[in-house]
Design an enzyme around this catalytic site. Structure first.
Site, PDB file in Angstrom:
ATOM      1  N   GLN A 138       2.694  10.018   1.775  1.00 42.10           N
ATOM      2  CA  GLN A 138       4.039   9.460   1.934  1.00 42.10           C
ATOM      3  C   GLN A 138       4.999   9.919   0.843  1.00 42.10           C
ATOM      4  O   GLN A 138       6.216   9.809   1.005  1.00 42.10           O
ATOM      5  CB  GLN A 138       3.972   7.929   1.933  1.00 42.10           C
ATOM      6  CG  GLN A 138       3.247   7.341   3.155  1.00 42.10           C
ATOM      7  CD  GLN A 138       3.157   5.858   3.062  1.00 42.10           C
ATOM      8  OE1 GLN A 138       2.227   5.322   2.469  1.00 42.10           O
ATOM      9  NE2 GLN A 138       4.099   5.145   3.634  1.00 42.10           N
ATOM     10  N   HIS A 170      -2.735   7.558   7.065  1.00 43.43           N
ATOM     11  CA  HIS A 170      -1.732   8.447   6.453  1.00 43.43           C
ATOM     12  C   HIS A 170      -2.379   9.719   5.912  1.00 43.43           C
ATOM     13  O   HIS A 170      -1.817  10.802   6.016  1.00 43.43           O
ATOM     14  CB  HIS A 170      -1.007   7.727   5.302  1.00 43.43           C
ATOM     15  CG  HIS A 170       0.158   6.873   5.723  1.00 43.43           C
ATOM     16  ND1 HIS A 170       1.243   7.350   6.418  1.00 43.43           N
ATOM     17  CD2 HIS A 170       0.400   5.563   5.537  1.00 43.43           C
ATOM     18  CE1 HIS A 170       2.090   6.362   6.649  1.00 43.43           C
ATOM     19  NE2 HIS A 170       1.616   5.275   6.126  1.00 43.43           N
ATOM     20  N   GLY A 192       0.845  -1.197   0.000  1.00 43.71           N
ATOM     21  CA  GLY A 192       0.000   0.000   0.000  1.00 43.71           C
ATOM     22  C   GLY A 192       0.871   1.234   0.000  1.00 43.71           C
ATOM     23  O   GLY A 192       2.059   1.169   0.354  1.00 43.71           O
ATOM     24  N   HIS A 244      -4.703   1.488   7.483  1.00 44.24           N
ATOM     25  CA  HIS A 244      -3.350   2.046   7.654  1.00 44.24           C
ATOM     26  C   HIS A 244      -3.128   3.220   6.695  1.00 44.24           C
ATOM     27  O   HIS A 244      -2.633   4.279   7.089  1.00 44.24           O
ATOM     28  CB  HIS A 244      -2.327   0.935   7.386  1.00 44.24           C
ATOM     29  CG  HIS A 244      -0.894   1.366   7.446  1.00 44.24           C
ATOM     30  ND1 HIS A 244      -0.049   1.022   8.459  1.00 44.24           N
ATOM     31  CD2 HIS A 244      -0.155   2.111   6.582  1.00 44.24           C
ATOM     32  CE1 HIS A 244       1.148   1.550   8.233  1.00 44.24           C
ATOM     33  NE2 HIS A 244       1.110   2.208   7.105  1.00 44.24           N
ATOM     34  N   GLU A 245      -3.554   3.035   5.430  1.00 43.48           N
ATOM     35  CA  GLU A 245      -3.341   4.108   4.430  1.00 43.48           C
ATOM     36  C   GLU A 245      -4.245   5.305   4.710  1.00 43.48           C
ATOM     37  O   GLU A 245      -3.831   6.459   4.522  1.00 43.48           O
ATOM     38  CB  GLU A 245      -3.596   3.584   3.017  1.00 43.48           C
ATOM     39  CG  GLU A 245      -2.756   2.379   2.593  1.00 43.48           C
ATOM     40  CD  GLU A 245      -1.275   2.549   2.854  1.00 43.48           C
ATOM     41  OE1 GLU A 245      -0.598   1.534   3.051  1.00 43.48           O
ATOM     42  OE2 GLU A 245      -0.783   3.704   2.901  1.00 43.48           O
ATOM     43  N   CYS A 271       5.636  -0.117   7.751  1.00 46.18           N
ATOM     44  CA  CYS A 271       5.338   1.089   6.975  1.00 46.18           C
ATOM     45  C   CYS A 271       6.555   1.475   6.138  1.00 46.18           C
ATOM     46  O   CYS A 271       7.679   1.466   6.657  1.00 46.18           O
ATOM     47  CB  CYS A 271       4.973   2.239   7.914  1.00 46.18           C
ATOM     48  SG  CYS A 271       4.514   3.760   7.075  1.00 46.18           S
ATOM     49  N   LEU A 272       6.357   1.797   4.890  1.00 46.23           N
ATOM     50  CA  LEU A 272       7.473   2.193   4.020  1.00 46.23           C
ATOM     51  C   LEU A 272       8.114   3.486   4.493  1.00 46.23           C
ATOM     52  O   LEU A 272       9.251   3.776   4.153  1.00 46.23           O
ATOM     53  CB  LEU A 272       6.982   2.341   2.575  1.00 46.23           C
ATOM     54  CG  LEU A 272       6.445   1.064   1.931  1.00 46.23           C
ATOM     55  CD1 LEU A 272       5.892   1.352   0.553  1.00 46.23           C
ATOM     56  CD2 LEU A 272       7.493  -0.032   1.897  1.00 46.23           C
TER      57      LEU A 272
END
Ligand code: K2U
Ligand code: ZN
Length: 174
Positions: free
Chosen positions: A51, A138, A46, A134-135, A92-93
């Site tokens: 981000q 963000h 994702g 999660h996204e 998480c990236l």
């Protein structure tokens, strides 16, 4: 298509609140293409526009085995959340190599626009449901480490700042 730079925690830009997309136009479709390329390259499942320092409500997700079933969510809203919850390991990236448990709704229904600007609704469960939540965090400036204890969160922050300093020193050596 282009690979985009992924912001690293605790970059303050990760805490900006994204604005709704005004028009699903060529610019948004190019952003989505670049976000998908960036997500696949980073081996994520994702990625939120926040981000990559674009503060508009766009998410891309692909939890398929063959990494060939992208889910694009423009102006996503949760229209249903299950009472049942799951405790799952998240990463998480923007917080590389940090994983910890977070409680989420086991299933959600998300309403969004697709790349053609058409509204749709999708009920998801399992890893996809976790990823959607999660996204969407963000997009309101929330990173998953904020669910952890203050002690754990401070340790993650210190580790990420140390890593950023070391990477900066490495770059200066070359
Ligand atoms: O927001 C991101 O950085 C993408 C996350 C999505 C994710 C969040 C929570 C739980 C699973 C995925 C990255 O894909 S984190 C890397 C990853 C990849 C596969 C499975 C778990 C974590
Ligand atoms: Zn993330």
């Amino acid at each position: 298509m282009a690979l985009l730079n992924i912001l690293r925690y605790p970059d303050p830009r990760l805490h900006k609140v994204a604005k709704p997309v005004a028009a699903v136009d060529a610019r948004i479709r190019e952003l989505i293409g670049d976000m998908l390329e960036t997500m696949y390259d980073a081996e994520g499942i994702g990625l939120a526009a926040t981000q990559v320092d674009v503060h508009e409500r766009v998410i891309v997700i692909d939890t398929s085995e063959k990494r060939d079933q992208p889910l694009v969510l423009i102006n996503p809203e949760l229209v249903w959340r299950s009472d049942a919850r799951v405790l799952g390991e998240e990463g998480c990236l923007s917080v590389p190599q940090i994983y910890d448990k977070v409680e989420r709704h086991a299933a959600v229904t998300v309403a969004a626009l697709d790349r053609a600007g058409q509204r749709f609704e999708r009920e998801v469960e399992g890893l996809t449901a976790v990823c959607v939540q999660h996204e969407m965090d963000h997009l309101v400036g929330k990173v998953f480490v904020e669910y952890l204890s203050p002690l754990k969160r401070d340790r993650v922050r210190a580790k990420m700042l140390k890593r950023a300093r070391e990477e900066q020193q490495e770059r200066q050596k070359v």
